[in-house]
Design a protein around this motif. Structure first.
Motif, PDB file in Angstrom:
ATOM      1  N   TRP A   8       2.316   1.654  -3.619  1.00 31.36           N
ATOM      2  CA  TRP A   8       1.588   2.081  -4.505  1.00 31.36           C
ATOM      3  C   TRP A   8       1.046   3.494  -4.451  1.00 31.36           C
ATOM      4  O   TRP A   8       1.123   4.110  -5.385  1.00 31.36           O
ATOM      5  N   LYS A   9       0.454   3.731  -3.078  1.00 32.60           N
ATOM      6  CA  LYS A   9       0.039   5.129  -2.909  1.00 32.60           C
ATOM      7  C   LYS A   9       1.190   6.229  -3.247  1.00 32.60           C
ATOM      8  O   LYS A   9       0.972   7.092  -4.027  1.00 32.60           O
ATOM      9  N   GLU A  10       2.420   6.184  -2.718  1.00 36.56           N
ATOM     10  CA  GLU A  10       3.225   6.914  -2.700  1.00 36.56           C
ATOM     11  C   GLU A  10       3.869   6.833  -3.990  1.00 36.56           C
ATOM     12  O   GLU A  10       4.371   7.767  -4.548  1.00 36.56           O
TER      13      GLU A  10
ATOM     14  N   ARG B   6       1.867   9.074  -6.172  1.00 35.76           N
ATOM     15  CA  ARG B   6       2.058  10.547  -5.949  1.00 35.76           C
ATOM     16  C   ARG B   6       3.501  10.680  -6.537  1.00 35.76           C
ATOM     17  O   ARG B   6       3.563  12.072  -7.014  1.00 35.76           O
TER      18      ARG B   6
ATOM     19  N   GLU C 113       0.898  -1.349  -0.059  1.00 32.24           N
ATOM     20  CA  GLU C 113       0.012   0.012   0.085  1.00 32.24           C
ATOM     21  C   GLU C 113       0.798   1.266   0.123  1.00 32.24           C
ATOM     22  O   GLU C 113       0.572   2.177  -0.825  1.00 32.24           O
TER      23      GLU C 113
END
Length: 412
Positions: free
Chosen positions: A318-320, A323, A315
């Motif tokens: 993926w999220k960073e 960004r 997670e």
């Protein structure tokens, strides 16, 4: 979309997907099982690991959007009842061995006498003609013969197959497409027809890249494994990487392909003290993986990235990564897919109530979404003979006493 049509489903595990897709599209699909239930009900895994023909998760998954009856179509009485159903149906889907339906008096020509417009879709391992037509085959056999197994797996290990019977799923999808095409053609011409689906042919199309590479360049496509091998030196970089709670996919591209992602990852790693001097000083647009020795790639780039990924969860990466514009993606297991926020928000999953289990089960939703909800998962899979009374009594007008006698005789 297919609501006006009725489909009789005589398939085993080779063709169950076909009826499911047609049912999701709105057709009235009637799954016909032998008395006591279809053999596919014995395929695991099972609900809460309780081995029971009414608790096969495999059966649940491939028989949504269907009604179900029991009937022995190889008995004289069973054949007559089946013919009555054919008279009020649009298509029959079957997956018996080639010629079996003719042998029991229910082949395409015989059914046309009952309903001249009938469509029959036959799913067989190798088709109705050719030297292999009478051969039996399992999923792994068809994977192997199609050439797809050869290109799956690691280059230094034997070929692999996916754990679920993908050949049957692809053939089922082809059969559903062929059935819909035949229904459309009948709507234009008024003519029914016999549709043939070869599972081997369905799998050959999945592996078409390997076939066209041989046809066009006389080159055999090899198993790439979970790494990219770049010429001319054959320098190899991973595609699948370990992280703190599983695996992620990350492509280490050279040149313009990696001109955004690679510098962004380097800056991210540098914040945690893991970027090497080589990475920080690299002109990533000129980085040529295939001309960089393997030892240099491993020591200065691959090993530091590997350490970095192992410090983070899927997670986080993926999220960073989104960004920072780093091309790293989670490799989800079943739980990860089920809990994915995007799929949840898109309402991909549907809950179907299983009253016999006193429980609801989560299923993948429709394979397409339309404003008018033309495709949807309409109901759970039927129990053994669940709709016998509904179809035999109410629709075919067979009396209850007759049904009891047929049941005692083992015909339904």
């Amino acid at each position: 979309m297919l609501a006006p049509y009725r489909i009789l489903d005589l398939t085993n595990e080779m063709g169950l997907m076909c009826g499911k897709l047609l049912g999701d599209l709105g057709a009235d699909v009637i799954k016909i099982e032998k008395p006591g239930g279809d053999d596919a009900r014995r395929i695991g895994p099972f609900y809460r690991d309780e081995v029971d023909p009414e608790k096969s998760l495999y059966w649940f998954a491939l028989n949504t959007s269907k009604r179900g009856i029991t009937l022995d179509i190889e008995t004289a009485e069973g054949k007559e009842i089946f013919k009555k159903l054919v008279k009020v149906s649009d298509a029959v889907v079957e997956s018996f061995a080639p010629g079996h339906m003719d042998e029991i008096g229910l082949g395409y020509d015989a059914l046309c006498k009952e309903n001249p417009d009938i469509i029959v879709t036959s799913i067989t391992p190798f088709g109705p003609a050719g030297p292999y037509k009478d051969f039996k085959a399992s999923d792994i056999t068809l994977w192997a013969l199609s050439g797809l197994s050869f290109i799956c797996g690691d280059p230094d290990r034997p070929p692999l197959r996916i754990s679920l019977p993908q050949s049957f799923f692809h053939a089922g999808a082809d059969a559903a497409t062929g059935t819909v095409m035949a229904l459309y053609h009948r709507g234009v011409s008024g003519e029914g027809q016999h549709v043939h689906v070869s599972i081997l042919k369905a799998m050959e199309r999945v592996a078409y890249t390997a076939h066209t590479l041989w046809d066009g360049r006389a080159k055999i496509l090899r198993r790439p494994g979970s790494a990219l091998k770049i010429p001319p030196l054959g320098t190899t970089t991973p595609v699948v990487w370990s992280c703190r709670d599983g695996y992620v996919a990350f492509y280490l591209f050279g040149g313009n392909m990696g001109a955004v992602s690679n510098p962004a990852l380097t800056r991210w790693m540098d914040e945690e003290g893991l970027a090497t001097d080589v990475m920080k000083g690299m002109d990533w647009r000129k980085f040529d993986i295939g001309r960089t020795p393997q030892d240099e790639i491993d020591r200065h780039i691959v090993q530091p990235i590997s350490r970095f990924f192992r410090n983070h969860t899927q997670e986080e990466l993926w999220k960073e990564g989104v960004r920072r514009r780093v091309m790293v993606y989670p490799i989800y297991d079943a739980r990860g897919v089920l809990e994915n926020e995007h799929l949840r928000e898109r309402r991909f999953w549907v809950e179907l109530e299983h009253s016999p289990l006193d429980h609801s089960i989560t299923y993948p939703g429709p394979f397409i979404r339309t404003d008018k909800k033309l495709c949807r998962v309409r109901c759970r899979a039927p129990l053994i003979g669940e709709h016998n009374s509904e179809i035999y009594e109410k629709e075919l007008r067979i009396s209850r006493n007759e049904l009891e006698a047929l049941s005692i005789a083992g015909i339904i």
